[in-house]
Write a protein that holds these residues in place. Structure first.
Motif, PDB file in Angstrom:
ATOM      1  N   ASN A  51      31.227  37.005  27.467  1.00  0.00           N
ATOM      2  CA  ASN A  51      32.312  37.963  27.283  1.00  0.00           C
ATOM      3  C   ASN A  51      31.833  39.379  27.591  1.00  0.00           C
ATOM      4  O   ASN A  51      32.522  40.178  28.218  1.00  0.00           O
ATOM      5  N   TYR A  54      31.291  39.841  31.370  1.00  0.00           N
ATOM      6  CA  TYR A  54      32.487  39.802  32.222  1.00  0.00           C
ATOM      7  C   TYR A  54      33.716  40.247  31.426  1.00  0.00           C
ATOM      8  O   TYR A  54      34.647  39.487  31.208  1.00  0.00           O
ATOM      9  N   LEU A  57      37.358  39.809  32.930  1.00  0.00           N
ATOM     10  CA  LEU A  57      37.867  38.462  33.172  1.00  0.00           C
ATOM     11  C   LEU A  57      37.960  37.606  31.908  1.00  0.00           C
ATOM     12  O   LEU A  57      38.556  36.529  31.936  1.00  0.00           O
ATOM     13  N   THR A  58      37.359  38.047  30.814  1.00  0.00           N
ATOM     14  CA  THR A  58      37.312  37.175  29.635  1.00  0.00           C
ATOM     15  C   THR A  58      37.817  37.856  28.376  1.00  0.00           C
ATOM     16  O   THR A  58      37.804  39.068  28.246  1.00  0.00           O
ATOM     17  N   VAL A  77      39.449  32.744  30.102  1.00  0.00           N
ATOM     18  CA  VAL A  77      39.117  33.325  31.394  1.00  0.00           C
ATOM     19  C   VAL A  77      40.419  33.521  32.154  1.00  0.00           C
ATOM     20  O   VAL A  77      41.152  32.568  32.397  1.00  0.00           O
ATOM     21  N   ASN A  79      42.253  36.396  35.181  1.00  0.00           N
ATOM     22  CA  ASN A  79      42.212  37.633  35.944  1.00  0.00           C
ATOM     23  C   ASN A  79      43.517  38.379  35.717  1.00  0.00           C
ATOM     24  O   ASN A  79      44.559  37.991  36.249  1.00  0.00           O
ATOM     25  N   LEU A 112      32.171  27.526  32.150  1.00  0.00           N
ATOM     26  CA  LEU A 112      32.411  28.969  32.047  1.00  0.00           C
ATOM     27  C   LEU A 112      31.428  29.735  32.916  1.00  0.00           C
ATOM     28  O   LEU A 112      31.792  30.678  33.628  1.00  0.00           O
ATOM     29  N   LEU A 116      32.502  32.240  36.007  1.00  0.00           N
ATOM     30  CA  LEU A 116      32.273  33.672  35.882  1.00  0.00           C
ATOM     31  C   LEU A 116      31.169  34.182  36.814  1.00  0.00           C
ATOM     32  O   LEU A 116      31.359  35.180  37.517  1.00  0.00           O
ATOM     33  N   TYR A 119      32.300  34.061  40.435  1.00  0.00           N
ATOM     34  CA  TYR A 119      33.537  34.744  40.804  1.00  0.00           C
ATOM     35  C   TYR A 119      33.226  35.811  41.840  1.00  0.00           C
ATOM     36  O   TYR A 119      32.292  36.588  41.687  1.00  0.00           O
ATOM     37  N   VAL A 129      39.889  30.797  39.679  1.00  0.00           N
ATOM     38  CA  VAL A 129      39.991  31.700  38.535  1.00  0.00           C
ATOM     39  C   VAL A 129      41.274  32.515  38.618  1.00  0.00           C
ATOM     40  O   VAL A 129      41.969  32.710  37.626  1.00  0.00           O
TER      41      VAL A 129
END
Lengths: 583, 684
Positions: A51, A54, A57-58, A77, A79, A112, A116, A119, A129
Motif C-alpha cells: 500500500n 503504490y 493504485l491501492t 487494487v 486505478n 498483488l 502492482l 503495472y 489492472v
C-alpha cells in the motif's frame, strides 16, 4: 569440556535457526519475496508495504476483527483514473480460511505483487489492472494462521475458528488440546513397541510401518497424535479449539452442526466471517471469486451440495472455459465439481458468493504432495489403491526419500524415544507441520506464480461491454426506428444466468432518454433479418437485459421526436456504457 | 375516655384491617397493568420499562436490537440472576409476535411478565427472558393509517427487481383508512360472487358452466407505471421467517440470509450465549399447545436406514444398495480412521451429506400430543370450548421451528384467538328445509310440532309475525299448503339456512359471520363503486385487515386470563434431575464401590429426542469430588439422555486412603440438578 560446550552451543543455535527457518525474522520489502512463509504479522506488514509503495493504485481496507481481536485486512487494487472501484467488474481473491492452509496467503500476496510491481511495465498486466477492481484478502482466518505458526501443530490442525465449543460434551470447553511433548514445535505421532500390535516396521524404510500378516508377530501399536489426556477423561486431544469451520459458517444453504460438522451455532456466528460477508455485500460489483485452500491440486466449482441441483448450462459453459484453462496453467490440477467429486458442504463460502453476491467462484486447492517424488526417469510406482484417509505405502516411501535427499530432512522427524505419563516408553516422530499439505519453500515460487496466473486468466475474462447504434431509420414524421447492440468480447457475461433466473438483484438495464423524444415502443430484437422483436408492454424506455459471454444482444426502439437521444447501459458488474445520437 | 373510643373503633378497625389484607391478597394475584386495548411498540416498551422500574431487584432490561426504522427490540429478564453476570438457574425464553402482525400476542407476553412478577404460582429458581416484540417495525403497521396487514420491517427492498426501490405500495383510494381489495370487470377475470353471499367471491369453475367476471387487485394504483399494482411497497423483511431452519432464500420478504436482519441475528446470538435456556414459548399465530407441530415433509434423514453413496461404499466395504443404521456405519468407519481420531455421528452425517431432520421425531410427538390433551382439559375446566378456526402451521424459517429443530428444546406456542367457527348448517335428515317442505304433506308438516316449525321459520328468515302456532292453524284450516309455503319462502330469498355458499373460503365465511354478528358489520367493507385512474370503473371492498386474528379490545383481558397461565403448567413439566438413591459398598483396603441412581423426576425428557439428535442442549454432568483415586469410572461423567420419570444408574470404584466426604453433584446449566454428600470409610 570447553569444546563440548561450544559444540553444544553451536548445535543449539543451529537447531533454533532451523525452527526459525520459515522466516519469522525476515524483513519485508517490495517487491515481495516468495522463498518463505509469511506469519500473520508479516502478511499484514506485506500489505502495508504494498500500500505504501503504490498509494495511487491501492487502498488498505480494515475489513474487521477476529475472535481473538486480530485485524483482518484486504487490499483494493484500482486505478482511479479509469473509474471508481464500484463502477468496474470486481475480482475478489482470498485464502487461508482454514488456519493451517497457509500457502493460500502467499498466492494472494504474489498476485498483488505481480499486479502492482509490473503495472506500466507489462502491457497485459497494466490493462488488467485498469479494467477491474481487485479485492484481495490474503488471510481470512487470522487467529488460525497465527496459532498455526506460533503453536505446535500438525499440518492439518488449527484449521477452525477460535470459538469455544464443548466437542466431547463433558461440560468443559476446549480443555484438551494437543501437546508438544518433545518440544520440537510439531505435533507428530506416538507409537509404542507392542508384540500384540497390528503393525510392524516396514522392511524398506524403518521409519514407516506396515500391517502385519495374519498370524505374524506384531511390533508396533500406533497411539495417535502427540499428546496427553489433559482433562483425565481417558481420551487424548479430543477437545481442542472450536470446532467451528469458517468455511461452513456462511449464510447460504447453512445447516446446523449435526448436519454439517463445524457449522457453528448460526450463520455468521464467526466474528471475522461476518465482517467479510458484509465487506463482500457492500461490493456488489464482484463477478469473479477465487478462494484458496490446500491441498490436492484442484479447481472446484459449485454447487456444494447435491440437493441444489446442477447449475444452469450457460453458467457451466463459463466455468468450463475458465476451469479447463486453469488445468493447463497449473498442470496436474483438476477442474472438478465440489459436491460430486469431493464431498457435500453446507454453508460454504463459494455457495454464498455464487448465490448471494451473484459471482462465478472457484475454490483452489493448492499443492499436491505427489510432486514429492524420488524415482528414476520414466518409471512410475505401482498404483496401489489409495484410500481417502491415508496415502499408500509406496508414496510414503518415496516422499521420505524426497525428504531425505531433496529437502535435506526438513520435512520429517525420525522416531525418538519418550517417556509418556500414561503410555510409558513410547516413540515420537512423523511429518512436521510445515510439510505434506504445503510445498517446501523451494517449490513455493512455482506454486504462487502459476495459481496467480490462473486468477489473471479469469480476471482478463471479466465482461467488456461495447455499445453500437447500428441502425437509425426514419419510419414516419418524427418517428425513427433505432437498433442498438451490446456486445461482450469476453467469456464472463454481464450477469450470471443464475442471478437472472433467481432475480437475485435488478437486472442490467438499457435506458433510452432524451428531452425532446418519447419511446413509443421497444423490445429485444431476436431476429434481425425477419424483424422479430419481443416488445415490452410497459415502460419500453427501460429494458432489462443481460449480455452473454462471447456474445451480443440487440434491441429495437421506435422513437418519436427530435433532438438528442441517450442510450445508457447500466450493470452492477460490468462497466456502464453510453451512447448518444441525434434524431 | 380512650378505652371507650377504642371499643368504638375496634370493629371498624378490625374490619378495615381484614379488608386491607384481602385487598393485598387480591392485588397479589392481579397484573400491574391493564389489558383492555392494543399498545403501540413504544407503549409496549414503556410498559416493559415500568415493570422493570417497579420490580428492580428481580428484573433487568436489555436492548437486543434496533430495527431499520429505529424501533427497539427489548427484553425483560425476571429471576434471581437479574442484573448479575453469573447464570445459576435454568431459563425460559418467551418471544412475542415474531411476524409482527398479531397484536394480541404482544399483549400476552406483557401479561405473562406481569403475572410472574405479581405472585403467580410458579417456581422462582428460574429465569424468564421475555421479548414482547421480535419485529416491532411490523407491529407498528396495526396502528398506522391506512390500515394494512404487513409483516415486513422497514428495510428498503426492491421487491420487483426493477429500477426503483419501494416505489409502488398500496393506496387508500376510497379514503376510508383501510386497504381492502378492488374488483374489476375484465374479460380475463376469474372471480364470481358467491350466489348465497355476494360479498364473497370464488373462482369460476368452467366445468360447472360458470364464467368469470372479475379480476382482483389490492387497493391501489400502478405508481410506477409498469403494469403491476402495489408490487413493491415500503419494506422489508418479515422477521418471523428469517430463522435458519427451512429458511427460503431469494424471497421478496425473507431477507438476504438467515439473520441478515439485526432483530434475528441478535436473538440467535443471545440464545446461544445462554445455554441455560431450557424451553421456548412463542405468542404468535401458531399453537403447539393445541396441536403438535406438523410433520409430513419430505426429506428427513432416517438414522436407522441410511444408504451409503456408491463411491464411499467401496471405501467402507459396504453395499450401496443396503440400508445401514448410523451405529453400523460408525463401526465400519472407526478402523479406517487415523489412530486417535474421534469419529462422531455428526461427522459421518455431514460426510455422507445426510441432511437435516424436517419432521418432528416420534418420541417428541408423544409428549406434544399428551400435552395438547391436557391443554384441552384445562380449557374445558374453565368452561371455554373454543370452537374456533384452526391455528396456523409454523412457517418455514419461523422462530418456533428453529427452536424445536436447531435448539433441540421443548418448544411451545399459542395464538390466543382466531375467528369462531361458523355454526354448522343443518344437514341432518330429520331437520326441515324448503325442499323437504315442498315434498311434504300437510299432515306430515303439522306432525313436526310447534317447536320445530318455529325454529324452522326463524332460521329461514320468515317475518316475525309468522310463528309456529299460527302457521300450523293455517295449514290445518286449509288456508296454506306446504307447497304454497315453500313457494313463498323461496320467493323471499331462501333464508339463512338455504344460502348456497358453496365454494366460499371457510375463513372468509367465518370472518363475515363474525363481522355481522359481533362487529356490527365493521369487519368487512361493502363493495362500492369507484372511478380508477387506469382500470376504469372498479368496486372497492373486502375484509378489513387484522379482523381475522385480532379480537375486539373488550375481549383481550378474558382471553389472556384464560389461556396465558397454561405456560406455568408447562414449566411444571420441565425436567429435573435428582438423586433417588446413593450407595457405597466397601470392598476392603480402602476400596469402595459407589453407586448413584439419578432420576428425571419430571415429565418432559432431558433432552427432547430432537435435542438428542442434534446434540445441541448442554449436557448434564455428574461430578464426583473428593480426595480419592478412581479405579473405575471418572470424576466427570456425562449423564446421557433421560426420559421423563426414568432413572439411570452410574457407578464408580474408588480408593480412599482416609475416611472421605465425597460430594456428588449433578451439574447442568439448563436443568435443575442435585447434590449429595456421602461419607466413605477409607482404609480399614
Amino acid at each position: 569440556m570447553k569444546k563440548l560446550t561450544i559444540i553444544f552451543a553451536v548445535s543449539l543455535f543451529l537447531l533454533l535457526s532451523a525452527i526459525n527457518s520459515y522466516g519469522q525474522s525476515k524483513k519485508i520489502t517490495v517487491p515481495l519475496r516468495f522463498d518463505f512463509y509469511y506469519s500473520y504479522e508479516q502478511v499484514v506488514e506485506a500489505l502495508k508495504a504494498l500500500n505504501k509503495a503504490y498509494p495511487e493504485l491501492t487502498t488498505l481496507d480494515l475489513v474487521g476483527k477476529s475472535e481473538e481481536n486480530r485485524e483482518i485486512y484486504a487490499l483494493t487494487v484500482n486505478n482511479p483514473k479509469t473509474g471508481d472501484h464500484l463502477s468496474k467488474p470486481g475480482v475478489y481473491v482470498d485464502g487461508n480460511i482454514h488456519g493451517n492452509e497457509i500457502q493460500a496467503s502467499e498466492v494472494c500476496l504474489y498476485f498483488l505483487n505481480q499486479l502492482l510491481t509490473k503495472y506500466s511495465e507489462n502491457e497485459r498486466i497494466t490493462r488488467m489492472v485498469d479494467k477491474n477492481a481487485y479485492y484481495v484478502l490474503p488471510t481470512v482466518n487470522v487467529d488460525g494462521r497465527y496459532h498455526f505458526f506460533t503453536d505446535p501443530n500438525t499440518s492439518s490442525s488449527n484449521r477452525g475458528l477460535r470459538r469455544p465449543k464443548d466437542d466431547d460434551r463433558d461440560g468443559l470447553f476446549d480443555e484438551d488440546f494437543m501437546d508438544d511433548l518433545d518440544g520440537d514445535g510439531n505435533i507428530t505421532q506416538m507409537r509404542k513397541k507392542d508384540p500384540y500390535g497390528r503393525l510392524k516396521t516396514d522392511p524398506e524404510d524403518p521409519r514407516l510401518m506396515v500391517p502385519v500378516e495374519p498370524g505374524e508377530k506384531g511390533e508396533w501399536t500406533m497411539l495417535g497424535q502427540e499428546g496427553i489426556d489433559n482433562d483425565g477423561d481417558g481420551r487424548v486431544n479430543e477437545d481442542s479449539e472450536g470446532y467451528v469451520d469458517g468455511n461452513r459458517n456462511w449464510g447460504y444453504n447453512w445447516a446446523p452442526p449435526y448436519v454439517q460438522s463445524g457449522a457453528g451455532d448460526y450463520p455468521f456466528s464467526g466474528i471475522g466471517i461476518k465482517a467479510i460477508a458484509n465487506y463482500l455485500y457492500q461490493r456488489p460489483n464482484i463477478i469473479m471469486v477465487y478462494a484458496f485452500h490446500n491441498s490436492g491440486g484442484m479447481y472446484l466449482r459449485g454447487p456444494s451440495t447435491k440437493d441444489q441441483g446442477e447449475l444452469l448450462s450457460n453458467d457451466i459453459e463459463v466455468y468450463d472455459y475458465l476451469g479447463k484453462n486453469n488445468e493447463m496453467i497449473v498442470p496436474g490440477y483438476r477442474y472438478l465439481i465440489s459436491w460430486k467429486d469431493l464431498y457435500a458442504t453446507y454453508g460454504d463460502f463459494t455457495d454464498f458468493t455464487d448465490n448471494i453476491i451473484g459471482s462465478y467462484s472457484f475454490v483452489g486447492e493448492l499443492y499436491q504432495s505427489s510432486t514429492e517424488t524420488y524415482s528414476p526417469p520414466g518409471k512410475t510406482e505401482a498404483a496401489e489403491e489409495e484410500d481417502f484417509f491415508r496415502e499408500n505405502r509406496a508414496r510414503s516411501r518415496e516422499r521420505l526419500k524426497f525428504n531425505d535427499h531433496v529437502a535435506q530432512g526438513e520435512l520429517y522427524v525420525d522416531w525418538k524415544p519418550y517417556k509418556h505419563p500414561t503410555y510409558g516408553d513410547i516413540e515420537i516422530g512423523g511429518w512436521v507441520k510445515m510439510s505434506s499439505r504445503l510445498p517446501h519453500p523451494f517449490m513455493l515460487q512455482d506454486l504462487v506464480h502459476r495459481n496467480a496466473a490462473a486468477v489473471m486468466f479469469s480476471a482478463e475474462q471479466t465482461p467488456e461491454i461495447t455499445m453500437e447504434i447500428f441502425e437509425k431509420t426514419k419510419v414516419g414524421k418524427d418517428l425513427y426506428r433505432v437498433r442498438v447492440r451490446m456486445a461482450n468480447s469476453k467469456a464472463i457475461p454481464s450477469m450470471t444466468y443464475s442471478a437472472v433466473r433467481k432475480k437475485l438483484y435488478p437486472q442490467d438495464m438499457l435506458k433510452v432518454s432524451g428531452n425532446g423524444v418519447k419511446v413509443v415502443s421497444g423490445g429485444r430484437l431476436t431476429d434481425v433479418y425477419s424483424d422479430r422483436v419481443t416488445y415490452k408492454e410497459h415502460k419500453p424506455e427501460i429494458q432489462f437485459c443481460q449480455v452473454p459471454g462471447f456474445g451480443k444482444i440487440e434491441y429495437q426502439f421506435l422513437i418519436s421526436g427530435k433532438g438528442k437521444v441517450q442510450f445508457d447501459f447500466t450493470s452492477r458488474k460490468a462497466k456502464d456504457v453510453s451512447k448518444t445520437i441525434d434524431l | 375516655m380512650m378505652k371507650r373510643l377504642f371499643r368504638f373503633i375496634k370493629i371498624p378497625l378490625i374490619l378495615g384491617f381484614s379488608m386491607l389484607l384481602c385487598l393485598n391478597w387480591i392485588s397479589a394475584q392481579n397484573p400491574s397493568n391493564e389489558y383492555n386495548r392494543y399498545h403501540t411498540p413504544d407503549e409496549i416498551n414503556s410498559l416493559l420499562g415500568k415493570l422493570n422500574k417497579d420490580f428492580p431487584g428481580r428484573t433487568s432490561l436489555t436492548q437486543l436490537a434496533v430495527t431499520p426504522a429505529g424501533n427497539k427490540v427489548m427484553m425483560l429478564e425476571i429471576g434471581p440472576d437479574a442484573g448479575k453476570s453469573a447464570r445459576t438457574v435454568p431459563a425460559i425464553l418467551v418471544v412475542g409476535n415474531p411476524e409482527g402482525d398479531v397484536p394480541i400476542s404482544g399483549e400476552a407476553t406483557l401479561f405473562l411478565a406481569d403475572l410472574i412478577l405479581n405472585g403467580a404460582d410458579v417456581r422462582t429458581d428460574m429465569t424468564w427472558y421475555i421479548v414482547p416484540m421480535l419485529n416491532p417495525d411490523a407491529v407498528l403497521h396495526y396502528f398506522n393509517k391506512p390500515l394494512q396487514r404487513d409483516t415486513r420491517n422497514a428495510r428498503p427492498h426492491n421487491d420487483d427487481m426493477d429500477d426503483r426501490v419501494d416505489e409502488d405500495g398500496f393506496n387508500d383510494l376510497d379514503g376510508n383508512g383501510i386497504i381492502t381489495q378492488m374488483r374489476v370487470v375484465d374479460p380475463l377475470g376469474e372471480w364470481i360472487p358467491i350466489p348465497g353471499e355476494p360479498r364473497l367471491m370464488k373462482r369460476a369453475d368452467g366445468n360447472k358452466g360458470e364464467r368469470g367476471i372479475y379480476k382482483l387487485y389490492t387497493e391501489g394504483v400502478d405508481d410506477d407505471g409498469d403494469g403491476k399494482y402495489n408490487e413493491d411497497g415500503p419494506g422489508g423483511v418479515n422477521i418471523g421467517i428469517t430463522f435458519p431452519h427451512l429458511y427460503k432464500p431469494n424471497t421478496p420478504d425473507g431477507g438476504a440470509w438467515p439473520g441478515s436482519e439485526k432483530e434475528t441475528f441478535e436473538m440467535m446470538k443471545f440464545v446461544y450465549e445462554h445455554p441455560e435456556i431450557a424451553m421456548t414459548f412463542a405468542f404468535g399465530s401458531t399453537n403447539f399447545c393445541m396441536v403438535a407441530p406438523r410433520g409430513g415433509r419430505k426429506g428427513t434423514a432416517d438414522m436407522d436406514n441410511i444408504k451409503i453413496p456408491e463411491r464411499y461404499a467401496t471405501m467402507f466395504n459396504a453395499d450401496p444398495d443396503k440400508s445401514y443404521s448410523m451405529g453400523e456405519i460408525m463401526e465400519m468407519v472407526k478402523p479406517m480412521m487415523p489412530a486417535g481420531m474421534e469419529v462422531s455421528e455428526s461427522m459421518i452425517a455431514s460426510f455422507l451429506g445426510l441432511g437435516a431432520v424436517v419432521n418432528p421425531l416420534r418420541e417428541d410427538l408423544a409428549f406434544y400430543n399428551e400435552l395438547t390433551e391436557k391443554y384441552k382439559e384445562f380449557l374445558k375446566e374453565k368452561d371455554a370450548e373454543p370452537k374456533r378456526l384452526a391455528s396456523q402451521s409454523a412457517k418455514d424459517g419461523s422462530f418456533e421451528l428453529w427452536s424445536y429443530y436447531n435448539l433441540g428444546v421443548p418448544t411451545f406456542s399459542m395464538d390466543l384467538w382466531t375467528l369462531p367457527e361458523v355454526k354448522k348448517e343443518k344437514t341432518d335428515d330429520s331437520e326441515l328445509t324448503i325442499e323437504k317442505l315442498e315434498s311434504m304433506s300437510n299432515d306430515e308438516f303439522v306432525a313436526l310440532g310447534e317447536e320445530k316449525i318455529t325454529a324452522f321459520l326463524k332460521e329461514s328468515g320468515a317475518p316475525p309475525q309468522y310463528n309456529g302456532a299460527m302457521v300450523i292453524n293455517m295449514v290445518k284450516s286449509g288456508q296454506l299448503s306446504t307447497k304454497q309455503m315453500a313457494g313463498m319462502m323461496k320467493q323471499m330469498g331462501g333464508g339463512a339456512a338455504e344460502k348456497d355458499t358453496e365454494g366460499a373460503d371457510p375463513k372468509e365465511k367465518a370472518l363475515l359471520a363474525f363481522s355481522d354478528e359481533s362487529l356490527n358489520g365493521k369487519g368487512f367493507v361493502d363493495w362500492k363503486e369507484f372511478d380508477h385512474p387506469t382500470l376504469g370503473k372498479v368496486e372497492i371492498g373486502g375484509a378489513v385487515p387484522y379482523v381475522d386474528n385480532t379480537p375486539p379490545e373488550s375481549m383481550i383481558d378474558s382471553l389472556l386470563t384464560l389461556q396465558v397461565p397454561w405456560v406455568f403448567n408447562l414449566v411444571k413439566k420441565l425436567p429435573e434431575l435428582k438423586f433417588v438413591k446413593t450407595e457405597t459398598k466397601s470392598a476392603g483396603s480402602g476400596i469402595h464401590e459407589l453407586t448413584a441412581w439419578i432420576q428425571n423426576s419430571s415429565y418432559l425428557p432431558f433432552p427432547t429426542a430432537m435435542g438428542g439428535r442434534n446434540q445441541q442442549p448442554a449436557p448434564a454432568i455428574l461430578v464426583v469430588k473428593g480426595d480419592v483415586t478412581f479405579l473405575s469410572g471418572k470424576p466427570r461423567t456425562t449423564i446421557g439422555n433421560l426420559e421423563g420419570n426414568k432413572s439411570i444408574k452410574l457407578s464408580w470404584i474408588i480408593k480412599a486412603e482416609r475416611p472421605e466426604d465425597i460430594i456428588l453433584t449433578i451439574e447442568s446449566k439448563n436443568v435443575w440438578g442435585d447434590q449429595k454428600q456421602i461419607n466413605i470409610g477409607g482404609v480399614k
